[in-house]
Design an enzyme around this catalytic site. Sequence first.
Site, mmCIF file in Angstrom:
data_model
loop_
_atom_site.group_PDB
_atom_site.id
_atom_site.type_symbol
_atom_site.label_atom_id
_atom_site.label_comp_id
_atom_site.label_asym_id
_atom_site.label_seq_id
_atom_site.Cartn_x
_atom_site.Cartn_y
_atom_site.Cartn_z
ATOM 1 N N SER A 74 -34.168 90.047 -77.184
ATOM 2 C CA SER A 74 -34.513 88.664 -76.822
ATOM 3 C C SER A 74 -33.370 87.676 -76.974
ATOM 4 O O SER A 74 -33.519 86.509 -76.600
ATOM 5 C CB SER A 74 -35.710 88.187 -77.647
ATOM 6 N N LYS A 77 -32.507 85.703 -73.964
ATOM 7 C CA LYS A 77 -33.134 84.417 -73.638
ATOM 8 C C LYS A 77 -32.214 83.231 -73.889
ATOM 9 O O LYS A 77 -32.452 82.133 -73.373
ATOM 10 C CB LYS A 77 -34.433 84.243 -74.427
ATOM 11 N N SER A 134 -40.157 83.041 -78.674
ATOM 12 C CA SER A 134 -39.562 84.093 -77.847
ATOM 13 C C SER A 134 -40.533 84.585 -76.775
ATOM 14 O O SER A 134 -40.587 85.773 -76.453
ATOM 15 C CB SER A 134 -39.113 85.274 -78.721
ATOM 16 N N LYS A 262 -31.227 82.432 -82.063
ATOM 17 C CA LYS A 262 -32.185 83.323 -81.397
ATOM 18 C C LYS A 262 -32.201 84.710 -82.021
ATOM 19 O O LYS A 262 -31.154 85.325 -82.217
ATOM 20 C CB LYS A 262 -31.830 83.447 -79.913
#
Length: 439
Positions: A74, A77, A134, A262
């Site tokens: 993720s 992202k 997320s 993140k």
Amino acid sequence: MLLNMLCLSALPAAMVFAEKAPASTAATTNTAQTTVAGSIQKPDLNVLSAVLIEPTTGQILFSENADKPLPPASMTKMMTEYIVAEQVKEGKLKWTDKVTVGENPAQTVGSRIFLAQGDVHTVEELYTAMAVGSANDATVALAERVSGSEQEFVKLMNKTAQELGMKTAYFINATGLDKKDMPEKYRPDTDKEDVMSAMDAAILGKHIVMDHPDFAKFTSIQSYKFRERDKAPIVNYNWMLESNKNVPNFKAYAYPGLDGLKTGHTQNAGNCFTGTAERDGMRLISVVMGTDSEAHRFTETKKLLDYGFDNFEIKQVVAGKSKVEGLDTVPVKKGKATEVGVVTDSDVSFIVPKGSEVKGVQSKTQLEPEDKLVAPIKKGTKVGTVTYTYKAEGIDQPQTKTVNLVTSEEVEKGGWFRLFFRAIKDMFGDLFNSIKNLF
């Protein structure tokens, strides 16, 4: 002639927690503990790769397999976040714009907020769900809003990666999901998967924090209730947020000054985290990839950040509007004055070991061709550049920074009378020197 002069001087019901660590045994690398410059000890990490940088200088403070492309999960992202924020910055999107959810996001699995086809939400609502929880479905919905389809958005992601100087990054989707986990109808026709090195993740993180200094408006949110009807809010996967210091489940991981960025987890990627924290005016960006648990991606990040904050600081070595040693002025053609002062247009700072003196900074100047330095010249006109180089104790590679050399005052164009007699003077001077050289 004035050509190229050189000067050298001396956890909620509304979410599916897809990032929760499985009972897996991710491969790890034990970074040998070494002492740099006799006093600065590098951290011992259990990761596949890691890197630590200071974003304003771009200086690398720690690197372990940092250029190896790996599944980013993720952390992918971050690119979606960056592009959407850029679209808002450029006026192509507004945070209040409405987004209608299509079939692809509605069928997307993993971490999600259970969007249904036809749902309508604002860009800001979906962005927050992506940054905090997320949410894969919110991410795909935003990608389709920007580019019409996720695969068209992927083209923009790869193009942007190249523009930002990311050397290994390659994306097949907006979320970081493995291809097999994407809705079958929307899987790309490729055998590739998302990959990104720790260094590429750090570069992307650098652009997020520098190009969008309000990034923490989203990334530092502890929890977010996406819909009023939701029984529980989305909880941020980032346990290290400083604001978690009073949260019983997370306070052991809360890190002073940390406000992003993140997390990531898939079976192939293991557990990853791009973190950023600021202390005493210095911000650092850390990346760890391939840790073997949720908790360890944060404990390894703490080691990296502690190493940076405990041992290094930013120190200004040249103030803005400074003269360069040996180059006070440059000649000017056709002006009232025949020369003009030059100074640097901005300050120069380097990363140095804490408490150390900055010695041995070298400078190298490169001036514009002589025919460009013709009056009238305004104050602040660029006349060249100066590159400063410094090798700090405890840092493997020399640091360099180039700033512009600009005029410190205005030079007006000389009148014809002044220029006529100056030309005569120069002619007789040249003639005298020619005669003198005969004897």
